[in-house]
Write a protein that holds these residues in place. Structure first.
Motif, PDB file in Angstrom:
ATOM      1  N   ASN A 119       5.105   9.946  -9.910  1.00 60.89           N
ATOM      2  CA  ASN A 119       4.826   9.751 -11.337  1.00 60.89           C
ATOM      3  C   ASN A 119       5.698   8.671 -11.976  1.00 60.89           C
ATOM      4  OD1 ASN A 119       2.831  11.781 -11.421  1.00 60.89           O
ATOM      5  ND2 ASN A 119       4.398  13.363 -11.656  1.00 60.89           N
ATOM      6  N   VAL A 120       5.973   7.641 -11.226  1.00 63.32           N
ATOM      7  CA  VAL A 120       6.712   6.500 -11.776  1.00 63.32           C
ATOM      8  C   VAL A 120       5.772   5.730 -12.698  1.00 63.32           C
ATOM      9  CG1 VAL A 120       7.848   4.326 -11.171  1.00 63.32           C
ATOM     10  CG2 VAL A 120       8.205   6.358  -9.752  1.00 63.32           C
ATOM     11  N   PRO A 121       6.259   5.232 -13.846  1.00 67.08           N
ATOM     12  CA  PRO A 121       5.393   4.479 -14.761  1.00 67.08           C
ATOM     13  C   PRO A 121       4.701   3.309 -14.073  1.00 67.08           C
ATOM     14  CG  PRO A 121       7.484   4.982 -15.812  1.00 67.08           C
ATOM     15  CD  PRO A 121       7.615   5.408 -14.383  1.00 67.08           C
ATOM     16  N   GLU A 122       3.458   3.055 -14.479  1.00 67.60           N
ATOM     17  CA  GLU A 122       2.653   2.031 -13.819  1.00 67.60           C
ATOM     18  C   GLU A 122       3.301   0.651 -13.874  1.00 67.60           C
ATOM     19  OE1 GLU A 122      -1.315   1.931 -15.200  1.00 67.60           O
ATOM     20  OE2 GLU A 122      -1.807   3.976 -14.574  1.00 67.60           O
ATOM     21  N   GLN A 123       3.924   0.309 -15.034  1.00 73.02           N
ATOM     22  CA  GLN A 123       4.524  -1.016 -15.131  1.00 73.02           C
ATOM     23  C   GLN A 123       5.696  -1.170 -14.158  1.00 73.02           C
ATOM     24  OE1 GLN A 123       4.495   1.267 -17.465  1.00 73.02           O
ATOM     25  NE2 GLN A 123       6.408   1.364 -18.657  1.00 73.02           N
ATOM     26  N   VAL A 124       6.415  -0.068 -13.904  1.00 71.65           N
ATOM     27  CA  VAL A 124       7.506  -0.114 -12.935  1.00 71.65           C
ATOM     28  C   VAL A 124       6.946  -0.240 -11.521  1.00 71.65           C
ATOM     29  CG1 VAL A 124       9.470   1.152 -11.983  1.00 71.65           C
ATOM     30  CG2 VAL A 124       9.052   1.176 -14.449  1.00 71.65           C
ATOM     31  N   ILE A 125       5.855   0.490 -11.237  1.00 72.97           N
ATOM     32  CA  ILE A 125       5.235   0.394  -9.912  1.00 72.97           C
ATOM     33  C   ILE A 125       4.797  -1.034  -9.625  1.00 72.97           C
ATOM     34  CG2 ILE A 125       3.272   1.111  -8.497  1.00 72.97           C
ATOM     35  CD1 ILE A 125       3.357   3.815  -9.835  1.00 72.97           C
ATOM     36  N   GLY A 126       4.132  -1.667 -10.594  1.00 75.05           N
ATOM     37  CA  GLY A 126       3.651  -3.028 -10.370  1.00 75.05           C
ATOM     38  C   GLY A 126       4.772  -3.992 -10.064  1.00 75.05           C
ATOM     39  N   ALA A 127       5.861  -3.930 -10.850  1.00 78.46           N
ATOM     40  CA  ALA A 127       6.987  -4.835 -10.622  1.00 78.46           C
ATOM     41  C   ALA A 127       7.660  -4.549  -9.289  1.00 78.46           C
ATOM     42  CB  ALA A 127       7.992  -4.696 -11.770  1.00 78.46           C
ATOM     43  N   ALA A 128       7.853  -3.250  -8.976  1.00 80.04           N
ATOM     44  CA  ALA A 128       8.546  -2.892  -7.737  1.00 80.04           C
ATOM     45  C   ALA A 128       7.740  -3.295  -6.510  1.00 80.04           C
ATOM     46  CB  ALA A 128       8.823  -1.394  -7.723  1.00 80.04           C
ATOM     47  N   VAL A 129       6.434  -3.084  -6.538  1.00 87.44           N
ATOM     48  CA  VAL A 129       5.599  -3.431  -5.391  1.00 87.44           C
ATOM     49  C   VAL A 129       5.601  -4.933  -5.147  1.00 87.44           C
ATOM     50  CG1 VAL A 129       3.209  -3.510  -4.575  1.00 87.44           C
ATOM     51  CG2 VAL A 129       4.131  -1.397  -5.537  1.00 87.44           C
ATOM     52  N   LEU A 130       5.538  -5.718  -6.217  1.00 88.84           N
ATOM     53  CA  LEU A 130       5.534  -7.174  -6.064  1.00 88.84           C
ATOM     54  C   LEU A 130       6.853  -7.665  -5.483  1.00 88.84           C
ATOM     55  CD1 LEU A 130       4.037  -9.805  -6.449  1.00 88.84           C
ATOM     56  CD2 LEU A 130       4.817  -9.852  -8.826  1.00 88.84           C
TER      57      LEU A 130
ATOM     58  N   HIS B 184       0.837  -1.211   0.000  1.00 87.83           N
ATOM     59  CA  HIS B 184       0.000   0.000   0.000  1.00 87.83           C
ATOM     60  C   HIS B 184       0.870   1.258   0.000  1.00 87.83           C
ATOM     61  CE1 HIS B 184      -3.442   2.563   0.891  1.00 87.83           C
ATOM     62  NE2 HIS B 184      -2.707   3.126   1.851  1.00 87.83           N
ATOM     63  N   TRP B 185       1.885   1.299   0.878  1.00 88.85           N
ATOM     64  CA  TRP B 185       2.725   2.487   0.980  1.00 88.85           C
ATOM     65  C   TRP B 185       3.513   2.737  -0.306  1.00 88.85           C
ATOM     66  CZ3 TRP B 185       8.154   2.725   0.874  1.00 88.85           C
ATOM     67  CH2 TRP B 185       8.690   3.984   1.160  1.00 88.85           C
ATOM     68  N   MET B 186       4.126   1.652  -0.857  1.00 90.04           N
ATOM     69  CA  MET B 186       4.938   1.828  -2.055  1.00 90.04           C
ATOM     70  C   MET B 186       4.093   2.258  -3.245  1.00 90.04           C
ATOM     71  SD  MET B 186       8.070  -0.831  -2.388  1.00 90.04           S
ATOM     72  CE  MET B 186       8.381  -0.103  -3.979  1.00 90.04           C
ATOM     73  N   SER B 187       2.922   1.689  -3.389  1.00 92.54           N
ATOM     74  CA  SER B 187       2.051   2.066  -4.503  1.00 92.54           C
ATOM     75  C   SER B 187       1.736   3.552  -4.462  1.00 92.54           C
ATOM     76  CB  SER B 187       0.762   1.243  -4.460  1.00 92.54           C
ATOM     77  OG  SER B 187       1.020  -0.128  -4.613  1.00 92.54           O
ATOM     78  N   ALA B 188       1.389   4.059  -3.267  1.00 92.31           N
ATOM     79  CA  ALA B 188       1.056   5.476  -3.134  1.00 92.31           C
ATOM     80  C   ALA B 188       2.275   6.363  -3.351  1.00 92.31           C
ATOM     81  CB  ALA B 188       0.445   5.730  -1.752  1.00 92.31           C
ATOM     82  N   GLN B 189       3.427   5.953  -2.803  1.00 92.18           N
ATOM     83  CA  GLN B 189       4.625   6.776  -2.905  1.00 92.18           C
ATOM     84  C   GLN B 189       5.120   6.870  -4.346  1.00 92.18           C
ATOM     85  OE1 GLN B 189       6.563   8.513  -0.175  1.00 92.18           O
ATOM     86  NE2 GLN B 189       6.877   9.431  -2.172  1.00 92.18           N
ATOM     87  N   LEU B 190       5.189   5.761  -5.042  1.00 90.75           N
ATOM     88  CA  LEU B 190       5.694   5.774  -6.417  1.00 90.75           C
ATOM     89  C   LEU B 190       4.715   6.459  -7.361  1.00 90.75           C
ATOM     90  CD1 LEU B 190       7.332   2.232  -6.678  1.00 90.75           C
ATOM     91  CD2 LEU B 190       8.360   4.396  -5.990  1.00 90.75           C
ATOM     92  N   ALA B 191       3.430   6.322  -7.102  1.00 87.95           N
ATOM     93  CA  ALA B 191       2.446   7.030  -7.931  1.00 87.95           C
ATOM     94  C   ALA B 191       2.585   8.542  -7.744  1.00 87.95           C
ATOM     95  CB  ALA B 191       1.036   6.569  -7.574  1.00 87.95           C
ATOM     96  N   ALA B 192       2.861   8.973  -6.515  1.00 91.37           N
ATOM     97  CA  ALA B 192       3.052  10.402  -6.264  1.00 91.37           C
ATOM     98  C   ALA B 192       4.281  10.932  -6.978  1.00 91.37           C
ATOM     99  CB  ALA B 192       3.160  10.651  -4.759  1.00 91.37           C
TER     100      ALA B 192
END
Length: 676
Positions: free
Chosen positions: A576-587, A566-574
């Motif tokens: 403006n990290v690309p969505e595909q990078v957010i998904g891989a990083a959070v997993l 939850h925290w990483m998803s919100a932080q990386l979205a803030a």
């Protein structure tokens, strides 16, 4: 031996003092079995046997005890039976000849069958004799061979994780055993690991640490009861795990064997469970008891090694900086790996600290030796260097002062064997470098566009030997990375030092990016092969633009991976990290958070660092079980997938030891245009 029970000890004339523990376990198995068994030991294959086997020998007993097989069996020894035993002793493999040999009168000799033979190996893997089962079905003979293989496998274990993996694998080698558990004392409680046939557990990858859990000292589980009382218990039918069942796997167990593990400094137990009703035969009970003795001895040795290893490494790492400077212009990372002998503290050290005027000091040194004395000298040199640098940071002045210190310490100790090398640099705010070395490998610069070159720096003599100290100037351009490393990175037996230096420069220069944490790992792996020396690397990247960082504490509770996601998803979205990078990083971060929860058992910290080129995520725990080598998923059914996920979704990853615990990290590359 005549008239004694199946557990009769060897006659007084047979000396087993100093025997390998694996061989002693085989002897215990022979005397504990009601089945006719003999152990033919040594080059002359001298007989050690139980009462049932003595009855087969007839008039040759008791004189046969301790006598060479060739003398005991006479003409039969020259026939097929003797040849079968000699082949098993020579090759380790028993022939499958169904014929029974005959004496010169044409009658079979039941004391020397050609089946039921098993080579016995000692702790070094050498064949030390042959086990003969005169009357026993083939499956039990196969299990006796497995006991020999167990002893051989345990001989190579160093940690409790490794002992557990071998013991669990041995238990599941029995075709009808459905689950195995191994536990040892851990403070006031027990630490237990379990494997279930058909589940994807620790055997998914041999480098994957087992998942341990704790159970209370007063638990009613058969494992805790056997461990606490030191008594074996075999249940033929019932529900032995009903009151302590964790899940459906425990509830299905009907037959269970619980074997205590007892040594002077360790208590524990090994359990094997079946889903069917099963009357444990005396031979199988004796076999499992012998196996438990082997496991207990290996576990005690592993615990002793872990305690010594942990003390030495804590001493070593407590003298290193717990945190490197947080500077927006320069990104720093370091890596320290102990040499082959993990029980000894070494003398490699590194340091980085801020100087007045916004400058940065970095140093890496090596004190000869792998003992407490070397570690203590390393601590003195590091502390003195920082004090000198904060007074006058100019490299020649610092090394001159250190030279006097080491010479003074040598005079005090009345020795000329103090040997210290060091590389020290001061970095100005604009990247200007001033470097001096004392008998140390030259610093390496990895350029922003790729490629790497060593700085042309006067080598100088090691500290304590006197001589003039000279420095050199260079520039660390934005996007470039400076690497200081110890000789353990480049020195290998049979490899020229120059060749090692060339390999490091070529590998670092070809690396994908200049991130310091990644380059530390690349430099350590560049030469390949094993080294007896400690390895230390310190890397400093001159950032092209300030990176953005954030972190969160991970509680030591099952909800931690969900909080991280939850925290990483919100932080990386803030950011403006690309969505595909957010998904891989959070997993991947969720895998590492679960890993820290399972194996360190302590609170941890997640740190994210975003630059224009890459996203770096690191999870640091404060456990004391050593460096984590692989990540894990949240549930037992999906464990084993972490390794593939991180290697597939990240561009680089690794694990770094810290003063306490370890840090596991990964990087994902980002196009500059995609990150705000």
């Amino acid at each position: 031996m005549s008239g004694s029970g199946p557990s009769s000890p060897p006659p007084a004339g047979v000396a087993t003092d100093g025997w390998d523990p694996g061989l002693l376990a085989v002897v215990d198995l022979v005397f504990g079995s009601p089945v006719a068994m003999a152990f033919l030991h040594g080059d002359r294959l001298r007989l050690i046997y139980n009462d049932a086997y003595g009855q087969l020998l007839g008039d040759r007993h008791p004189d046969a005890y301790g006598a060479p097989a060739a003398e005991v069996f006479g003409a039969v020894w020259d026939g097929p039976a003797g040849a079968a035993v000699r082949e098993a002793h020579h090759t380790g493999f028993a022939p499958r000849d169904p014929e029974w040999p005959s004496t010169d009168e044409g009658e079979p000799d039941p004391a020397l069958p050609s089946r039921g033979l098993s080579a016995v190996r000692d702790g070094t893997g050498r064949i030390a004799g042959v086990l003969v089962v005169a009357v026993e079905p083939v499956p039990v003979a196969h299990r006796l061979q497995g006991l020999s293989e167990l002893a051989e496998s345990l001989a190579g274990t160093l940690t409790l994780d490794e002992v557990a993996r071998v013991a669990l694998g041995y238990g599941l080698s029995f075709p009808d055993v459905h689950q195995v558990a191994f536990g040892v004392d851990d403070g006031d409680d027990w630490r237990v690991v379990r494997r279930v046939r058909g589940e994807v557990l620790d055997d998914a990858d041999e480098r994957l640490p087992p998942v341990w859990r704790r159970i209370a000292a007063d638990s009613v589980s058969p494992l805790a009861v056997a461990a606490g009382a030191g008594l074996a218990r075999f249940t033929a039918d019932g529900h032995p795990l009903r009151e302590s069942a964790l899940d459906r796997h425990d509830q299905k167990v009907r037959a269970l064997g619980a074997l205590p593990l007892r040594t002077p400094s360790l208590r524990g137990a090994l359990t094997v469970g079946r889903h069917d009703q099963y009357p444990w035969s005396p031979a199988e009970r004796a076999l499992l008891t012998a196996a438990a003795k082997l496991v207990a001895q290996a576990a005690e040795r592993a615990r002793r090694f872990e305690n010594q290893h942990g003390t030495a490494q804590l001493l070593q790492r407590s003298m290193l900086p717990e945190n490197l400077p947080d500077d927006p212009r320069f990104r720093l990372a370091a890596r320290y790996d102990p040499g082959v002998d993990g029980n000894a503290a070494g003398g490699d050290f590194y340091d980085a600290f801020a100087l007045p005027g916004g400058r940065l000091a970095v140093v890496l040194g090596d004190v000869a030796g792998h003992d407490v004395r070397a570690a203590a000298l390393m601590g003195q040199v590091r502390a003195a260097l920082r004090a000198l640098a904060l007074t006058d940071p100019e490299p020649t002045s610092v090394l001159t002062g250190l030279d006097r210190l080491v010479a003074s310490l040598g005079e005090e100790a009345r020795t000329d064997e103090l040997f210290v090398t060091v590389a020290y640099a001061v970095i100005e705010r604009d990247g200007l470098l001033t470097v001096a070395t004392a008998g140390h490998p030259p610093p390496l610069i990895r350029h922003a566009g790729g490629g790497a070159d060593y700085l042309d720096v006067p080598v100088g003599t090691p500290l304590g030997l006197g001589g003039a100290r000279r420095s050199a100037a260079a520039r660390l351009e934005p996007g470039s990375t400076l690497l200081l490393f110890s000789d353990g990175v480049v020195e290998r037996r049979g490899l020229d030092l120059g060749a090692g230096l060339e390999k490091v420069a070529a590998t670092v220069g070809a690396a994908n990016g200049g991130d310091p944490r990644s380059l530390c790992a690349v430099a350590c792996a560049a030469v390949g092969g094993t080294t007896d020396d400690d390895v230390a690397v310190l890397a400093v990247e001159h950032a092209t633009a300030p990176s953005r960082s954030a972190g969160m504490e991970i509680p030591a509770e099952p909800t931690a991976p969900g909080r991280v996601r939850h925290w990483m998803s919100a932080q990386l979205a803030a950011w403006n990290v690309p969505e595909q990078v957010i998904g891989a990083a959070v997993l991947c971060a969720s895998e590492l958070a679960t890993n820290a929860l399972l194996h360190a058992g302590t609170a941890a910290r997640v740190q994210v660092d975003l630059s224009a080129e890459r996203l770096l995520v690191a999870v640091s725990d404060t456990g004391t079980r050593g460096a984590v080598t692989r990540a894990h998923a949240e549930t037992l059914s999906s464990r084993g997938r972490g390794l593939g996920l991180i290697e597939e979704l990240s561009d680089a990853w690794g694990t770094d030891p810290a003063v306490r615990g370890s840090t596991v990290w990964f990087e994902i590359g980002i196009r500059a245009s995609n990150a705000a």
